[in-house]
Scaffold this motif. Structure first.
Motif, mmCIF file in Angstrom:
data_model
loop_
_atom_site.group_PDB
_atom_site.id
_atom_site.type_symbol
_atom_site.label_atom_id
_atom_site.label_comp_id
_atom_site.label_asym_id
_atom_site.label_seq_id
_atom_site.Cartn_x
_atom_site.Cartn_y
_atom_site.Cartn_z
ATOM 1 N N GLU A 203 -11.545 8.580 -3.937
ATOM 2 C CA GLU A 203 -12.447 7.766 -4.587
ATOM 3 C C GLU A 203 -12.987 6.868 -3.396
ATOM 4 N N GLN A 204 -12.103 6.302 -2.441
ATOM 5 C CA GLN A 204 -12.656 5.658 -1.511
ATOM 6 C C GLN A 204 -13.723 6.254 -0.775
ATOM 7 N N HIS B 2 -6.982 -6.086 -0.064
ATOM 8 C CA HIS B 2 -5.957 -5.321 0.371
ATOM 9 C C HIS B 2 -5.062 -6.080 1.081
ATOM 10 N N SER C 110 1.006 -1.290 -0.047
ATOM 11 C CA SER C 110 -0.059 -0.121 -0.007
ATOM 12 C C SER C 110 0.973 1.257 0.113
ATOM 13 N N LEU D 117 -6.815 9.013 -4.452
ATOM 14 C CA LEU D 117 -7.131 7.705 -4.032
ATOM 15 C C LEU D 117 -8.255 7.859 -2.856
ATOM 16 N N ALA E 87 -17.030 6.238 -2.807
ATOM 17 C CA ALA E 87 -17.607 4.717 -3.038
ATOM 18 C C ALA E 87 -18.488 4.510 -1.982
ATOM 19 N N ASN E 88 -18.615 5.087 -0.869
ATOM 20 C CA ASN E 88 -19.526 4.688 0.288
ATOM 21 C C ASN E 88 -20.471 5.609 0.206
ATOM 22 N N MET F 256 -10.602 -3.280 -1.828
ATOM 23 C CA MET F 256 -11.621 -2.218 -1.562
ATOM 24 C C MET F 256 -10.768 -0.872 -1.832
ATOM 25 N N GLN F 257 -9.377 -0.823 -1.619
ATOM 26 C CA GLN F 257 -8.897 0.338 -1.399
ATOM 27 C C GLN F 257 -7.907 0.642 -2.387
ATOM 28 N N ARG G 260 -7.027 -0.302 -6.537
ATOM 29 C CA ARG G 260 -7.777 -1.106 -7.581
ATOM 30 C C ARG G 260 -6.984 -1.488 -8.763
#
Length: 286
Positions: free
Chosen positions: A145-146, A249, A109, A142, A149-150, A222-223, A225
């Protein structure tokens, strides 16, 4: 030795090893084993190191300066930069050179970004990079984006976008002016760190590294892609890439209906493709 106190790592030496891997943790208070108490307990890095040892590969898995065994190295764990983390990584490579003639940095990561920065001034013993679930985009993007997504985050997304834009421009905010729900994410110390972190483009850094590299990415992450792996692979045409079907992840197999269990159950094994991908890559680079 660290700036104010020692830096620590767990070592697994292997007699006659041709390769040693320095494992760099991901973001925040993540320890050498891949855990972030009390919320995350994966043991992913410990499982990785032990699995590598069983295949004849030595390793050092580190605690970042300011955290856990390296807690006394600096007073404030947020008073760091990616460049300082990279400097530490280079010193760990120098130490690992006593364990095997060929040393690799395996960054997970955010640790993959540290590996890419460390490789801009490669130590003599550095043979190459292993990028595990590594972002290919600036990490501020990033993060957005995370957040998006929720659906539950919809009310706070505009404020987060505004804060991230400021941080990308090198500007911090008074935490008191930030919504209470976001203040823990954007404390004064974390904002200082993020202004540095968000300035890096991992794919651009990858384009500067001409040596061997393995890109390992799960499609149930999920973190980070598959698109991030695409960006890294395009920037490093010499790279080997391995996509892991169903890997999260945490480098473990996704458990249907339990999206976070690989973050919290240390008894779950690594995804079956992780170790063969890494050891096969190292064998081909021998």
């Amino acid at each position: 030795s660290g700036p104010q106190g020692p830096l620590e790592a767990a070592q697994i030496a292997v007699d006659g090893a041709a390769h040693a891997v320095v494992i760099i943790p991901g973001s925040g208070p993540t320890d050498r084993d891949g855990n972030s108490p009390p919320t995350m307990a994966s043991d992913s890095y410990r499982l990785l190191a032990e699995g590598l040892a069983a295949q004849g590969v030595a390793s050092l898995r580190i605690d970042k300066r300011g955290f856990f065994g390296s807690g006394s190295a600096i007073t404030d764990p947020n008073a760091v930069t990616i460049a300082l983390y990279a400097e530490d990584a280079r010193r760990w490579v120098d130490l690992a050179a006593g364990m095997a003639p060929c040393v690799w940095i395996a960054g997970h990561s955010e640790g993959g970004l540290v590996a890419l920065v460390a490789a801009t001034e490669p130590p003599e013993a550095l043979c190459g990079l292993i990028l595990l679930a590594t972002p290919g985009r600036p990490i501020g993007q990033l993060m957005l984006e995370q957040m998006r997504a929720n659906p539950l985050n919809t009310p706070i997304v505009p404020e987060v976008e505004s804060i991230v834009a400021d941080l990308e421009a090198g500007q911090t905010r008074d935490p008191a002016t930030i919504s209470p729900v976001l203040q823990p994410l954007f404390s004064a110390g974390l904002q200082r760190y993020m202004t540095d972190l968000f300035a890096y483009d991992p794919a651009a850094l990858g384009g500067e590294w001409q040596g061997p590299v393995l890109i390992l990415q799960g499609d149930a992450d999920m973190q980070v892609r598959l698109a991030d792996a695409d960006l890294l692979a395009n920037a490093m045409p010499q790279a080997e890439r391995m996509d892991l079907p169903g890997a999260t992840h945490m480098l473990k197999a996704d458990v249907p209906g339990q999206p976070y269990v690989t973050y919290t159950d240390p008894t779950l094994p690594l995804h079956e493709g992780v170790l063969p991908a890494i050891t096969g890559f190292l064998e081909r680079e021998s």
